[in-house]
Each structure stands twice: as C-alpha cells, then as structure tokens.
Design a protein around this motif. Structure first.
Motif, PDB file in Angstrom:
ATOM      1  N   LYS A 180      68.724  -4.802  54.619  1.00 49.30           N
ATOM      2  CA  LYS A 180      69.737  -3.823  55.000  1.00 49.30           C
ATOM      3  C   LYS A 180      69.424  -2.462  54.392  1.00 49.30           C
ATOM      4  CE  LYS A 180      73.925  -5.234  55.421  1.00 49.30           C
ATOM      5  NZ  LYS A 180      75.305  -5.743  55.152  1.00 49.30           N
ATOM      6  N   GLN A 230      66.504  -1.240  53.840  1.00 49.77           N
ATOM      7  CA  GLN A 230      65.438  -0.637  54.646  1.00 49.77           C
ATOM      8  C   GLN A 230      66.007   0.028  55.894  1.00 49.77           C
ATOM      9  OE1 GLN A 230      62.677  -3.906  55.268  1.00 49.77           O
ATOM     10  NE2 GLN A 230      61.289  -3.081  53.724  1.00 49.77           N
ATOM     11  N   ARG A 231      66.991  -0.618  56.518  1.00 51.63           N
ATOM     12  CA  ARG A 231      67.609  -0.034  57.706  1.00 51.63           C
ATOM     13  C   ARG A 231      68.337   1.254  57.356  1.00 51.63           C
ATOM     14  NH1 ARG A 231      68.591  -5.573  58.799  1.00 51.63           N
ATOM     15  NH2 ARG A 231      70.764  -5.455  58.060  1.00 51.63           N
ATOM     16  N   ARG A 268      67.597   3.292  54.889  1.00 55.90           N
ATOM     17  CA  ARG A 268      66.582   4.331  54.638  1.00 55.90           C
ATOM     18  C   ARG A 268      66.058   4.903  55.949  1.00 55.90           C
ATOM     19  NH1 ARG A 268      65.135   0.557  50.426  1.00 55.90           N
ATOM     20  NH2 ARG A 268      65.592   1.489  48.373  1.00 55.90           N
ATOM     21  N   ALA A 269      65.927   4.050  56.952  1.00 57.37           N
ATOM     22  CA  ALA A 269      65.485   4.538  58.265  1.00 57.37           C
ATOM     23  C   ALA A 269      66.526   5.494  58.859  1.00 57.37           C
ATOM     24  CB  ALA A 269      65.249   3.362  59.205  1.00 57.37           C
ATOM     25  N   LYS A 270      67.793   5.180  58.668  1.00 52.39           N
ATOM     26  CA  LYS A 270      68.851   6.064  59.156  1.00 52.39           C
ATOM     27  C   LYS A 270      68.836   7.403  58.423  1.00 52.39           C
ATOM     28  CE  LYS A 270      71.946   2.244  60.393  1.00 52.39           C
ATOM     29  NZ  LYS A 270      73.219   1.553  60.059  1.00 52.39           N
ATOM     30  N   ARG A 330      66.185   8.793  57.066  1.00 55.57           N
ATOM     31  CA  ARG A 330      65.019   9.547  57.542  1.00 55.57           C
ATOM     32  C   ARG A 330      65.314  10.207  58.883  1.00 55.57           C
ATOM     33  NH1 ARG A 330      62.227   5.044  55.336  1.00 55.57           N
ATOM     34  NH2 ARG A 330      62.085   4.051  57.400  1.00 55.57           N
ATOM     35  N   LYS A 331      66.079   9.517  59.725  1.00 58.70           N
ATOM     36  CA  LYS A 331      66.439  10.102  61.016  1.00 58.70           C
ATOM     37  C   LYS A 331      67.294  11.347  60.830  1.00 58.70           C
ATOM     38  CE  LYS A 331      68.275   9.066  65.551  1.00 58.70           C
ATOM     39  NZ  LYS A 331      68.652   8.017  66.508  1.00 58.70           N
ATOM     40  N   ASP A 366      67.209  13.363  58.329  1.00 59.99           N
ATOM     41  CA  ASP A 366      66.326  14.431  57.850  1.00 59.99           C
ATOM     42  C   ASP A 366      65.442  14.970  58.985  1.00 59.99           C
ATOM     43  OD1 ASP A 366      67.400  14.126  55.328  1.00 59.99           O
ATOM     44  OD2 ASP A 366      65.867  12.690  54.694  1.00 59.99           O
ATOM     45  N   THR A 367      65.001  14.073  59.852  1.00 57.02           N
ATOM     46  CA  THR A 367      64.155  14.491  60.971  1.00 57.02           C
ATOM     47  C   THR A 367      64.934  15.372  61.948  1.00 57.02           C
ATOM     48  OG1 THR A 367      62.828  12.481  60.805  1.00 57.02           O
ATOM     49  CG2 THR A 367      62.728  13.686  62.889  1.00 57.02           C
ATOM     50  N   ASP A 376      74.201   7.660  62.088  1.00 49.56           N
ATOM     51  CA  ASP A 376      75.169   6.894  61.299  1.00 49.56           C
ATOM     52  C   ASP A 376      75.943   7.879  60.426  1.00 49.56           C
ATOM     53  OD1 ASP A 376      76.528   5.302  59.441  1.00 49.56           O
ATOM     54  OD2 ASP A 376      75.049   3.708  59.641  1.00 49.56           O
ATOM     55  N   THR A 379      76.964   6.757  56.816  1.00 47.96           N
ATOM     56  CA  THR A 379      75.859   6.826  55.859  1.00 47.96           C
ATOM     57  C   THR A 379      75.581   8.275  55.457  1.00 47.96           C
ATOM     58  OG1 THR A 379      74.874   4.795  56.709  1.00 47.96           O
ATOM     59  CG2 THR A 379      73.416   6.287  55.522  1.00 47.96           C
TER      60      THR A 379
END
Length: 382
Positions: free
Chosen positions: A175, A177-178, A180-182, A184-185, A187-188, A288, A291
């Motif tokens: 969870k 890891q998910r 962290r992916a959110k 990063r999104k 920030d992108t 999200d 988050t």
C-alpha cells in the motif's frame, strides 16, 4: 450573577452578546494560558458562532476573574432549545471539540469554575458534548460535588505529527508503494500549494466553499456547509484565527488555477483538517486528493513541533488506511441534587440512542458480510 470564590476569585455570568464580544482580549489571554485548549475554544470561533447561530436570551458564559479583572476560567455555555432546563456548550454541531478554559498557572481556577457552574445551573443540567480526553473540563468534572455522568461521544482518528515518509511506515509495504506512486503523480502534474495570508482569507474561503460544493455535488453534501450562516461564520472567525496562528488556509493550484483548498485549525498541541474542497477535474485526472492534503498537513504540522495530526470526528474508510489511533470524545453531564432526575433521564436517553446506533451499524456490517459470502462461488468439499 457575581459571587466570591476561592483565593479572592469572583464569578459572573455574561448573558449579552455584545459584552461577550468585548471580552476578546482577556479571552485570548486566558486561551493562551490554557494548554489543553483547541482552536474551537478561541474567542474568534466562539463569538462568531454565537453571532451566526445564537438565540436571544440564551447566552450563559460563566466567567471567573481575579480582583484585577483578569480571567482565570471561562465556560462558554447557552441555554439549550426545548422545555427542559439544560445548559450546553457554544459551538453546536459544527464544532469538533468543546471545552472550558482554565488558567494553567491558577490552581484555584478549576474549583472556582466548578462552584460557579453549580450556582449557574441551579435546577438545570449542564451537558457538555464532544469533550476531548485530557480537556480542562475533566478537571471541573473531577471536582463536581453533585450528580454527574460521563458518556462516550463521537470517535476521532489521530496520527502522530511526523513527515509523510514516517506515516508511510505505518501501512503495509504494498500500500505504501501505491501511495508513493500517487505522490509522484502529484509532483509530475505540477500541483503547487500556497498558504494564504490573513488579508487573502475572505476570498480564499469563498473559493474553498465553492470547491466544496462542486466536490460533493450529487453525492450528499452536508447541508449546513452550503448555508449563508456557515459561510458568514467562517468569514468572521477564520481571518483573525489565521493572523494569530490558530488556523491555516492552503490553496492548491494546477496551471495557475485553484483546484483545491483546505482549512486546518491549529493549537499548540494539534492540527486538524476541518474543511476542504476539490475541483472534480482532479478526480477526473485520478488525483488522490486525500493523500495530497495529508502530505501537506503532515509536513506543516511536524515542522511546527505539534504532536498530533487530527482527522477530527468521523471514522471514514479513507482515514482508516493510515492506521490512526481511535480517540473517543466524551459527553460530561453535571447537575445539582434538584436536577438529578433530569440528568439520569437525559443520560439514559443518550445511552439508548447510542445502543440503537451501534446495533444499526452491526446489522449493516452483518448484512454486508453475508452478502459477500453468498456472492462467493461455491468450493469443493474438504
């Protein structure tokens, strides 16, 4: 009412809204000397609430002063609606924590306030809702000489005030890891955040409330959050709270447009996200929002040295993802001997409502569990 108390202290009752407003400076001084106070006990919040929600003739603010007029204790109360004599706290349903104020440096403040409340109540019940564990009201409750009851009230969820990386350690690695992916999104996409200044608060609150309505459109928005009186209350209360460090309004921008806004209330010990709004465009882009807000709140709260990041009342599933601590607010009821039957009746009715609500929740849970079991494909014997 004015009566002598212990240590040369004197008690009185403020029944006039204008006089309550004039207490601002002395109230703020007492608020700063009460270590358990939350932003909901600030004068800006309470007086603004009274202006928006109060009823003529109902105000009963119990005050305890030194001989020089300095406040050492205060209980912001009002007479409740209905035929029965009940005193309850200012702040109503839009206030997550209620309490009295006690000067930490005055050991006589709690017994003096308890005595003043006993005289003020006479044949009434004092019913204090949503009292946080460790609140100053517990000291008054402990010194109360008449009938009293302590009941459970709303549940709140709390996290330690630590940076986001530390919060991620609380949840399972998959969870995390998910999440962290959110992040990063976010920030992108280039979503940036900015804390607004005091003079910017009125316009920022208008945007926040508009975004809040957009966010919940068609999904059951809390009706009070769309009312004029709520908007007027926030407009009066929040700017002075921001200027004194009791609140923070943050706006989140995407390509220069405000796409989300958050109102967080703060005391020296905790910060709590009170209200936010988000443009549906974020949901469409699979952002999200919860988050995003938590990362900002965790960073700001931990950097300020506060100990607790409160999610305030409610145990919604999205809050549970972070494995927070569950903290139960309390309901403290106090009365004199004359009003004891009314206290027992009111406490019994409150207990009964809580049991019925718990049974209803359990039936829903059982129904869902049975539904899941029935929906499973049948397996082989064994």
């Amino acid at each position: 009412m004015s009566a002598a108390g212990s240590g040369g202290l004197r008690a009185e009752i403020c029944r006039d809204g204008a006089e309550f407003g004039a207490l601002a400076e002395r109230w703020r001084s007492l608020y700063a000397r009460c270590s358990t106070a939350t932003p909901f006990q600030s004068h800006a919040w309470l007086h603004s609430w009274w202006v928006s929600y109060g009823r003529p003739g109902a105000l009963r603010v119990v005050l305890v002063r030194r001989e020089d007029g300095e406040l050492v204790a205060a209980a912001p109360l009002m007479r409740a609606r209905g035929p029965l004599p009940v005193l309850t706290q200012l702040g109503g349903a839009i206030t997550d924590f209620t309490d009295v104020l006690l000067d930490d440096s005055c050991p006589d403040a709690a017994p003096a306030l308890a005595g003043a409340l006993a005289r003020a109540a006479r044949g009434a019940v004092i019913d204090l809702r949503e009292v946080r564990p460790g609140a100053a009201a517990e000291q008054v409750f402990g010194r109360w000489r008449g009938p009293r009851r302590r009941l459970a009230d709303s549940l709140c969820l709390e996290l330690p005030a630590v940076p986001m990386d530390d919060l991620l350690q609380r949840i399972p690695s998959a969870k995390a890891q998910r999440v962290r992916a959110k992040l990063r999104k976010l920030d992108t996409l280039g979503i940036d955040e900015r804390v607004v200044t005091g003079e910017e608060v009125p316009a920022a609150l208008e945007r926040l409330l508009r975004l809040h309505q957009l966010q919940w459109e068609g999904r059951g928005v809390t009706a009070e959050h769309t009312s004029d009186r709520f908007a007027q209350h926030l407009a009066r209360a929040v700017r002075p709270m921001v200027e004194r460090g009791d609140a923070r309004v943050t706006e989140f921008r995407l390509a220069g447009d405000v796409v989300a806004a958050d109102l967080t209330l703060m005391s020296p010990r905790l910060a709590g996200g009170y209200l936010y709004g988000a443009d549906p465009v974020l949901r469409a882009r699979k952002v999200d929002v919860a988050t995003m807000l938590l990362r900002h709140g965790a960073r700001e709260t931990s950097a300020s040295g506060r100990a607790t990041l409160s999610m305030l009342r409610g145990t919604e599933p999205y809050k549970r993802h972070w494995r927070p601590e569950t903290v139960s607010n309390q309901r403290l009821m106090l009365s004199g001997r004359v009003a004891a039957p009314l206290l027992w009746l009111r406490a019994g009715a409150a207990d009964g409502r809580r049991r019925l609500a718990r049974l209803a929740r359990e039936r829903v849970w059982v129904g869902r569990a049975v539904g899941r079991l029935r929906g499973r494909p049948s397996g082989g014997g064994g």
